[in-house]
Design a protein around this motif. Structure first.
Motif, mmCIF file in Angstrom:
data_model
loop_
_atom_site.group_PDB
_atom_site.id
_atom_site.type_symbol
_atom_site.label_atom_id
_atom_site.label_comp_id
_atom_site.label_asym_id
_atom_site.label_seq_id
_atom_site.Cartn_x
_atom_site.Cartn_y
_atom_site.Cartn_z
ATOM 1 N N ASP A 65 37.712 -11.697 26.165
ATOM 2 C CA ASP A 65 37.578 -11.817 24.604
ATOM 3 C C ASP A 65 36.151 -12.256 24.269
ATOM 4 O O ASP A 65 35.918 -12.426 22.704
ATOM 5 N N LYS A 66 35.288 -12.811 25.806
ATOM 6 C CA LYS A 66 34.208 -13.639 24.745
ATOM 7 C C LYS A 66 32.681 -12.154 25.116
ATOM 8 O O LYS A 66 32.839 -11.434 26.563
ATOM 9 N N ARG A 67 31.829 -12.169 24.103
ATOM 10 C CA ARG A 67 31.510 -10.745 24.112
ATOM 11 C C ARG A 67 30.014 -11.420 25.184
ATOM 12 O O ARG A 67 29.313 -12.493 25.253
ATOM 13 N N ILE A 68 29.956 -10.308 26.343
ATOM 14 C CA ILE A 68 28.732 -11.082 26.967
ATOM 15 C C ILE A 68 27.813 -10.215 28.010
ATOM 16 O O ILE A 68 26.754 -10.203 28.480
ATOM 17 N N ASP A 69 27.938 -8.621 27.364
ATOM 18 C CA ASP A 69 26.394 -7.996 27.047
ATOM 19 C C ASP A 69 25.591 -8.937 27.006
ATOM 20 O O ASP A 69 25.053 -9.455 25.978
ATOM 21 N N GLY A 70 24.469 -8.524 27.465
ATOM 22 C CA GLY A 70 23.002 -9.965 26.956
ATOM 23 C C GLY A 70 22.798 -10.812 27.449
ATOM 24 O O GLY A 70 21.554 -11.120 27.617
ATOM 25 N N ILE A 71 23.819 -11.339 27.879
ATOM 26 C CA ILE A 71 23.347 -12.827 28.853
ATOM 27 C C ILE A 71 22.967 -12.594 30.394
ATOM 28 O O ILE A 71 23.171 -12.056 30.684
ATOM 29 N N ARG A 72 22.575 -14.012 30.730
ATOM 30 C CA ARG A 72 21.868 -14.440 31.824
ATOM 31 C C ARG A 72 23.275 -14.160 32.550
ATOM 32 O O ARG A 72 24.126 -14.761 32.813
ATOM 33 N N PRO A 73 22.281 -13.936 34.655
ATOM 34 C CA PRO A 73 23.810 -13.706 35.015
ATOM 35 C C PRO A 73 24.234 -14.957 35.573
ATOM 36 O O PRO A 73 25.474 -15.145 35.815
ATOM 37 N N ASP A 74 23.483 -16.054 35.739
ATOM 38 C CA ASP A 74 23.643 -17.363 35.776
ATOM 39 C C ASP A 74 25.052 -18.081 34.912
ATOM 40 O O ASP A 74 26.170 -18.220 35.118
ATOM 41 N N ARG A 75 25.228 -17.242 34.022
ATOM 42 C CA ARG A 75 26.097 -17.699 32.525
ATOM 43 C C ARG A 75 26.997 -16.300 32.681
ATOM 44 O O ARG A 75 28.298 -16.920 32.835
ATOM 45 N N VAL A 76 27.055 -15.322 33.266
ATOM 46 C CA VAL A 76 27.760 -14.339 32.988
ATOM 47 C C VAL A 76 28.834 -15.137 34.461
ATOM 48 O O VAL A 76 30.076 -15.313 34.517
ATOM 49 N N ALA A 77 27.991 -15.682 36.054
ATOM 50 C CA ALA A 77 29.060 -15.953 36.959
ATOM 51 C C ALA A 77 29.634 -17.289 36.412
ATOM 52 O O ALA A 77 30.901 -17.371 36.888
ATOM 53 N N ARG A 78 29.591 -17.760 35.290
ATOM 54 C CA ARG A 78 30.076 -19.541 35.930
ATOM 55 C C ARG A 78 31.284 -18.837 34.302
ATOM 56 O O ARG A 78 31.863 -19.367 34.034
ATOM 57 N N ALA A 79 31.025 -17.996 33.690
ATOM 58 C CA ALA A 79 31.927 -17.301 33.078
ATOM 59 C C ALA A 79 33.609 -17.019 33.725
ATOM 60 O O ALA A 79 34.259 -16.865 32.789
ATOM 61 N N GLY A 80 33.209 -16.375 34.733
ATOM 62 C CA GLY A 80 33.939 -15.867 35.979
ATOM 63 C C GLY A 80 33.895 -14.622 36.184
ATOM 64 O O GLY A 80 34.919 -13.900 36.758
ATOM 65 N N ILE A 81 32.699 -14.278 36.583
ATOM 66 C CA ILE A 81 32.261 -12.889 37.506
ATOM 67 C C ILE A 81 31.909 -13.257 38.716
ATOM 68 O O ILE A 81 30.474 -13.602 38.127
ATOM 69 N N ALA A 82 32.266 -12.780 39.882
ATOM 70 C CA ALA A 82 30.850 -12.452 40.748
ATOM 71 C C ALA A 82 31.089 -11.290 41.432
ATOM 72 O O ALA A 82 32.039 -10.267 41.571
ATOM 73 N N ARG A 83 29.878 -11.484 42.409
ATOM 74 C CA ARG A 83 30.181 -9.902 43.271
ATOM 75 C C ARG A 83 29.209 -10.243 44.685
ATOM 76 O O ARG A 83 28.995 -11.384 44.659
ATOM 77 N N THR A 84 29.534 -9.170 44.897
ATOM 78 C CA THR A 84 29.166 -9.412 46.719
ATOM 79 C C THR A 84 28.164 -8.455 46.200
ATOM 80 O O THR A 84 28.358 -7.237 45.800
ATOM 81 N N PHE A 85 27.210 -7.774 47.458
ATOM 82 C CA PHE A 85 26.537 -6.886 47.847
ATOM 83 C C PHE A 85 26.108 -5.946 49.105
ATOM 84 O O PHE A 85 26.719 -6.648 50.627
ATOM 85 N N GLN A 86 26.212 -4.609 48.871
ATOM 86 C CA GLN A 86 26.505 -4.231 50.123
ATOM 87 C C GLN A 86 25.164 -4.134 50.849
ATOM 88 O O GLN A 86 25.393 -4.740 51.995
ATOM 89 N N ILE A 87 24.154 -4.681 50.643
ATOM 90 C CA ILE A 87 22.991 -5.212 51.888
ATOM 91 C C ILE A 87 23.124 -6.832 51.525
ATOM 92 O O ILE A 87 22.178 -7.263 50.797
#
Length: 250
Positions: A65-87
């Motif tokens: 419920d919080k708008r995240i488009d346009g914020i920095r990747p580090d802030r997105v990660a701290r908000a609770g979104i993580a990813r892995t990379f194919q390579i």
């Protein structure tokens, strides 16, 4: 289930190329969702918009419920979104523990290096890498580096985990192990989005399937229904695949 991530009419342009075209989709808590589509369909752009690497050209993205488009990747990660990379590209000279501890310290909220190391050991054990904790990351096998990537993402404490081709390059036994880990992660209450080309993996692990084609979301629904959809077969799966699945009774 509660809405976790909401994409609302999201488009992304690169010059004259429309990589995402008016995509609207909601991911709910506790799901394991597959994301498929041909090369160039917009899958990586989708992930990059979710994680803040790219800002959408139009539309909005909300997470919890919080708008995240346009914020920095580090802030997105701290908000609770993580990813892995194919390579996978770990810090090769650092140990497996140090690689995971870095994620815990900078994205997972660990207060001290000692606490980050304890968090790292927990996730390394979960991912089957306890014996490799003191080895340089560059010395691990491909399967080991994939598990390390997963441990790093978990150390960030995500509510949403984006797994990009996590099974690429693995053999059948290693894929089975990876799918067990993914199921256990989902059992912990973490929502998983699996970006995948291996349809046997998608059919085994995902109850819901999203399909991107030329930047548009052309299907969203139960996996079996989506895999039988004529538009999806035409755009991605192919008639031979569909006929083989029907012949196998799948």
């Amino acid at each position: 289930m509660t809405a976790l991530l909401r994409f609302s009419a999201v488009s992304k342009k690169f010059g004259g190329l429309l990589a995402l075209d008016d995509v609207t989709v909601t991911l709910k808590e506790g799901e394991i969702i597959g994301l498929i589509g041909p090369n160039g369909a917009g899958k990586t752009t989708f992930v990059n918009v979710v994680t803040g690497v790219l800002a959408p050209s139009s539309g909005t993205v909300h997470f919890r419920d919080k708008r995240i488009d346009g914020i920095r990747p580090d802030r997105v990660a701290r908000a609770g979104i993580a990813r892995t990379f194919q390579i996978v590209q770990p810090f090769p000279r650092l140990t497996a523990r140090e690689n995971v501890a870095a994620a815990a310290l900078f994205a997972g909220g660990a207060d001290t290096p000692a606490e980050a190391s304890r968090v790292a050991d927990t996730h390394l054990a979960f991912c089957g890498l306890a014996r490799e904790a003191d080895k340089p990351a560059g010395s691990l096998t491909l399967a080991g580096r994939k598990r390390l990537e997963l441990a790093k993402s978990l150390a960030a404490g995500p509510k949403l985990l984006l797994l990009d081709e996590v099974n690429a390059g693995l053999n059948a036994a290693e894929i089975d192990d990876a799918l067990r880990l993914i199921a256990e992660i989902a059992d912990r209450g973490i929502t998983v989005l699996l970006i995948e080309h291996l349809m046997k993996v998608v059919s085994r692990s995902c109850r819901r399937l999203l399909v991107l084609h030329q930047g548009r979301l052309i299907a969203d629904g139960p996996t079996a229904d989506v895999m039988a959809d004529d538009g999806v077969i035409e755009a991605y799966l192919g008639r031979r695949y569909a006929e083989a699945q029907r012949g196998a009774g799948i």
